[in-house]
Design a protein around this motif. Structure first.
Motif, PDB file in Angstrom:
ATOM      1  N   ASN A   1       0.805  -1.226   0.000  1.00 48.60           N
ATOM      2  CA  ASN A   1       0.000   0.000   0.000  1.00 48.60           C
ATOM      3  C   ASN A   1       0.832   1.267   0.000  1.00 48.60           C
ATOM      4  OD1 ASN A   1      -2.391  -1.315  -0.082  1.00 48.60           O
ATOM      5  ND2 ASN A   1      -2.776  -1.212   2.114  1.00 48.60           N
TER       6      ASN A   1
ATOM      7  N   GLN B   1      -0.764   1.730  -5.952  1.00 49.11           N
ATOM      8  CA  GLN B   1      -1.317   2.956  -5.365  1.00 49.11           C
ATOM      9  C   GLN B   1      -1.234   4.117  -6.350  1.00 49.11           C
ATOM     10  OE1 GLN B   1      -2.940   3.054  -2.490  1.00 49.11           O
ATOM     11  NE2 GLN B   1      -2.564   0.872  -2.315  1.00 49.11           N
TER      12      GLN B   1
ATOM     13  N   THR C   1      -7.493  -3.029  -2.939  1.00 51.27           N
ATOM     14  CA  THR C   1      -7.666  -3.480  -1.556  1.00 51.27           C
ATOM     15  C   THR C   1      -7.683  -4.997  -1.448  1.00 51.27           C
ATOM     16  OG1 THR C   1      -9.140  -1.602  -1.421  1.00 51.27           O
ATOM     17  CG2 THR C   1      -9.003  -2.955   0.517  1.00 51.27           C
TER      18      THR C   1
END
Lengths: 279, 422
Positions: free
Chosen positions: A211, A229, A254
Motif C-alpha cells: 500500500n 497505489q 484493496t
C-alpha cells in the motif's frame, strides 16, 4: 447447561460487539463497493446508497484497460516489490536479531543504537536518490526493494530480537553438543521457531509495502515502474475525478492485502496462543 | 547486466553502419487531469505519425502540494524526463527556471505575448510554451433560474446582490460555496482582481514593492468584503462548510443553486457528469462597482517545459514547437472541445462552443476587458489565503481583519523570496 453454551448476557454482549465491529469495518467497504458500481454521474453525488444501475462489468473493464492495462503491470510490480522486500526483511531481520540477542559484545549497544536511529530518523528524499543514482539502482525495481528493506529493517530487527529472547538458550546449547555449526543452529533450530513472529511480520510489512504510496512516487518514476497505489491517479485529479472508476480501482487494490490478511490471520492468533500456553 | 556489452556493441555497430534512424523515446510528465491526458495523447500521437522515429512515454503525477514536491525533487535530481507539464506564473518561478529548465525563446513564434510574460525566467529568457486553454475566473449562473425569475446578468456587485435577494426570496440557494475544498473559497478574492486593477492600475507593482496593502486599499479589500456579505445575507447553501468542488458544480449545473464562483475549467466537470445540463450554465465575470468597467480576471494555462537535464533537448524542442503551433492548438481543441481561448496566434475556436465559453469570449475579444490574476503579475501569493477566505466566508473573521491578516501572511513569502523593500 452444557459447558459450551453461553449465558444470555454473554450472548448479547457478543452480538453487540460483533454488530459494532461490523458497522465500523464493513460500512466503509460497502461504501467503496457501491461507489464502484455506479455511473460517473451518480458517483459524483457521494451518497451512501444502493446503485440505481449496476455497472460492475463496464467499470471493471474500463479500470483494467485504462492507460494500456496499466493496472495489471502495477499489480506485477507491486507484487514483485512486496515479495522481494518482505523476503529480505525476514531473512536479514531474523539474522541480525539472532546475533544481537545471542552474542553479547561491546558492539551490540552501538548496533542496537543504529537500529533505533533507523527507526526514528526520517529519511531524506533527495540524498537517497543521489545514492541510488550512484549505484545505478534508481528507477529499478531492485532499487525500490532495497529502499523498502532499508526502511523496514529496523522494525523487523526489533521484533525478532525480542522474540528470540524468549527462546531458551538450552536449545542452542543442545544443538552445539550435537555438533551443529552456528549457521546450522540458526537455520535448523531457531528459524522454524520464529514462525509466529514471521507471520506477523509478513502481514504487517507486506500490507505496508503493497500500500505504500510516497516511496514509489519519489523513488520509482517511469511509466513502466508504476505501482498499484499510483494507478489511483489515473482517475483522480484536483479538478475532475471519475469517482466510480476511482473507487473500483480502490476496490481492486484493496483485495490482495485483504487476502493476505485473511489467509494469515488464523496463524497469527495460533502463534500467539501457542507461545502463551507453553510458558 | 550480461546484455549490456552486447547492446553497446550493437549500438556501436549500428552507428558505424550508418543507421541514422535511431528510435528516440521522449518521456513526458503531466498531471493526471483527464483533459491534460487526452490533449497530450492526441498531440503525441499526431507527432509520432509525422515523425515515426520519435515515440513518447507519458507518465502522470499527482496535483497539488504532492505534485509540487515531486516536480522539484525530480528537477533537483535530474530525473524529470524530457518534457514537463507544470503551472505557469508564480509556481513556475518557484522551480528556479534559470537553473533547471531549457531556454525556449526561439520557438515562441506563434505564442501570444501575454503568455510569454508568465513563463519568463528572471534573466529574461522564455522557458515554456502554453499547453491548454486560458481560464477565466468568475461566476457560473444557472440560466433556468435566471429565466424563471426574469433576472439579467449583473454588471455591478450591487446588481448581483439584488439578484441574490430575489433568488433567496424565491426559496432557492443563491450562491453555492464549497469550503470542503478550501482552495475553492478564494475565488471571490482572486477573481476580483480585474476590478482591483481597474480602480488602482498600479496595485500589482506597488504590492510587490510593499507599497500597497490589501487592508489599506479599499478596492482590494472588496473581495474579502464580498465573501462576508454573501455569508451574512444568508445566500449560501446550508452545507457550504463541508461541500466539495464537485458538489458546487452539480448545484449550479442542475439548478440547486443559482451561482457558483469558479474558474472556467469546471466546464470539463459539467461535461463529464452532467452533459445534458451543459447548456443550462452561463458565465459572467465577477462584477465590480463600475458598470462601464466590467472585465474578466484570467488564469494562464499551464506550460510545457524541457528540464535542463534532458538528453533529448533538440527532439523535445521540436515537439514543443509543434504544440505551440496552430496545428497543435487545433489538435488540443479536437481532443477536449473548447473550454477557453488558446494562446496561439491564428488559432480560432469552433463556432459550437458551450454556452458558458461563448459568454466568456467577448471579454477576450475587446481590448482591456481582461486582466491576468494577481499570481501572474506578482510573485507573492500568501500560502494561507484559502484558510483565511474560509474564515471570512464562514463568518468567523470580519473582512477588514482578514485583509490585514493576509498582508502579514504575504510578508513571510516575500521575505522568503528575498524581494527588495520587505
Amino acid at each position: 447447561m452444557t459447558r459450551n453454551s453461553l449465558s444470555v448476557r454473554q450472548r448479547n454482549t457478543g452480538l453487540i460487539a460483533t454488530a459494532a465491529a461490523a458497522v465500523i469495518f464493513i460500512t466503509p467497504f460497502l461504501y467503496i463497493f457501491f461507489m464502484a458500481m455506479k455511473t460517473k454521474k451518480e458517483a459524483a453525488l457521494f451518497l451512501f446508497s444502493w446503485p440505481r444501475e449496476w455497472h460492475f462489468w463496464s467499470n471493471l473493464t474500463e479500470v483494467i484497460m485504462a492507460r494500456n492495462y496499466m493496472l495489471l503491470l502495477a499489480y506485477m510490480n507491486s507484487t514483485l516489490i512486496t515479495v522481494g522486500a518482505v523476503t529480505l526483511l525476514i531473512l536479514f531481520g531474523a539474522m541480525v536479531g539472532y546475533i544481537l540477542q545471542r552474542r553479547p559484545s561491546g558492539w551490540n549497544r552501538l548496533i542496537y543504537a543504529g537500529v533505533l536511529v533507523g527507526l526514528m530518523v526520517p529519511p531524506a528524499v533527495v540524498p537517497t536518490i543521489w545514492v541510488l543514482q550512484g549505484l545505478h539502482l534508481f528507477k529499478t525495481l531492485q532499487g525500490m526493494v532495497l529502499i523498502q528493506v532499508a526502511y523496514g529493517l529496523a522494525f523487523s530487527v526489533l521484533l525478532y530480537r525480542s522474540f528470540i529472547a524468549t527462546i531458551p538458550r538450552d536449545l542452542d546449547e543442545a544443538a552445539i553438543i550435537d555438533g551443529a555449526k552456528p549457521l546450522q543452529i540458526f537455520v535448523k533450530v531457531i528459524l522454524p521457531l520464529l514462525r509466529p513472529v514471521t507471520v506477523t511480520l509478513i502481514v504487517v510489512q507486506s500490507i505496508a509495502i503493497f500500500n505504500d504510496f510516497t516511496n514509489p512516487l519519489y523513488y520509482l518514476p517511469g511509466k513502466e515502474n508504476v505501482t498499484v497505489q499510483l494507478t489511483l491517479f489515473n482517475f483522480q485529479s484536483q479538478f475532475q475525478s471519475q469517482f466510480n472508476l476511482l473507487f473500483m480501482n480502490i476496490l481492486l487494490v484493496t483485495i490482495p492485502p485483504l487476502i493476505v490478511f485473511v489467509f494469515f490471520n488464523r496463524q497469527i492468533v495460533a502463534g500467539m496462543t501457542a507461545g502463551a500456553v507453553k510458558g | 547486466m550480461r546484455h549490456y556489452p552486447s547492446a553497446a556493441l550493437l549500438a556501436a555497430f549500428a552507428l558505424s553502419a550508418g543507421f541514422a534512424h535511431a528510435e528516440t523515446v521522449l518521456s513526458v510528465t503531466t498531471d493526471g487531469n483527464a483533459e491534460t491526458v487526452a490533449a497530450m495523447e492526441a498531440l503525441t500521437a499526431a507527432y509520432t505519425a509525422a515523425h515515426p522515429d520519435i515515440t513518447f512515454e507519458i507518465e502522470n503525477r499527482p496535483g497539488g502540494a504532492d505534485g509540487d514536491n515531486l516536480v522539484k525533487t525530480r528537477l533537483a535530481t535530474g530525473e524529470a524526463g524530457d518534457i514537463l507539464q507544470y503551472n505557469s506564473g508564480s509556481l513556475f518561478q518557484a522551480l528556479k527556471p534559470v537553473d533547471t529548465l531549457v531556454d525556449l525563446s526561439d520557438i515562441q513564434g506563434s505564442v501570444i505575448d501575454s503568455f510569454k510574460s508568465v513563463v519568463t525566467a528572471p534573466d529574461g529568457t522564455i522557458r515554456g510554451v502554453p499547453f491548454g486553454p486560458a481560464m477565466g475566473g468568475g461566476i457560473y449562473y444557472n440560466k433556468k433560474i435566471y429565466a424563471e425569475l426574469g433576472l439579467s446578468v449583473p454588471k455591478t456587485w450591487a446588481e448581483f446582490m439584488a439578484n441574490n435577494e430575489r433568488i433567496k426570496a424565491a426559496g432557492k440557494v443563491a450562491v453555492a460555496q464549497t469550503y470542503g475544498d478550501t482552495w475553492s473559497s478564494q475565488l471571490f478574492v482572486l477573481a476580483d482582481f480585474y476590478n482591483v486593477q481597474a480602480a488602482v492600475p498600479t496595485f500589482a507593482a506597488d504590492y510587490t514593492a510593499n507599497k500597497a496593502k490589501y487592508a489599506t486599499t479599499p478596492a482590494a479589500m472588496a473581495g474579502f468584503q464580498h465573501l462576508e456579505d454573501v455569508y451574512k445575507a444568508g445566500y449560501l447553501n446550508e452545507d457550504f462548510g463541508v461541500a466539495k468542488f464537485d458538489d458546487g458544480v452539480r448545484m449550479v449545473a442542475t439548478g440547486e443553486a443559482a451561482h457558483y464562483p469558479m474558474l472556467t475549467f469546471a466546464l470539463g466537470n459539467i461535461k463529464q457528469n452532467f452533459p445534458e445540463n451543459l447548456e443550462d450554465v452561463g458565465f459572467f465575470a465577477q462584477p465590480g462597482d463600475d458598470p462601464a468597467r466590467n472585465g474578466l480576471t484570467v488564469w494562464m494555462p499551464a506550460g510545457l517545459y524541457i528540464p535542463a537535464a534532458s538528453t533529448h533537448v533538440a527532439e523535445a524542442k521540436d515537439f514543443l514547437a509543434f504544440v505551440a503551433s496552430v496545428e497543435g492548438c487545433n489538435i488540443m481543441i479536437g481532443a477536449n472541445g473548447a473550454t477557453g481561448p488558446y494562446l496561439i496566434k491564428g488559432c480560432e475556436l469552433p463556432k459550437d462552443v458551450p454556452g458558458a465559453v461563448a459568454d466568456m469570449m467577448p471579454y477576450f475579444q475587446a481590448d482591456g476587458m481582461t486582466a491576468p490574476a494577481l499570481e501572474f503579475l506578482s510573485p507573492i501569493k500568501g500560502p494561507a489565503l484559502e484558510q483565511i477566505t474560509v474564515e471570512v466566508g464562514s463568518g468567523i473573521r470580519p473582512a477588514a481583519e482578514a485583509a490585514a491578516l493576509y498582508d502579514q501572511d504575504v510578508e513571510k513569502q516575500a521575505k522568503q523570496l528575498g524581494l527588495p523593500n520587505w
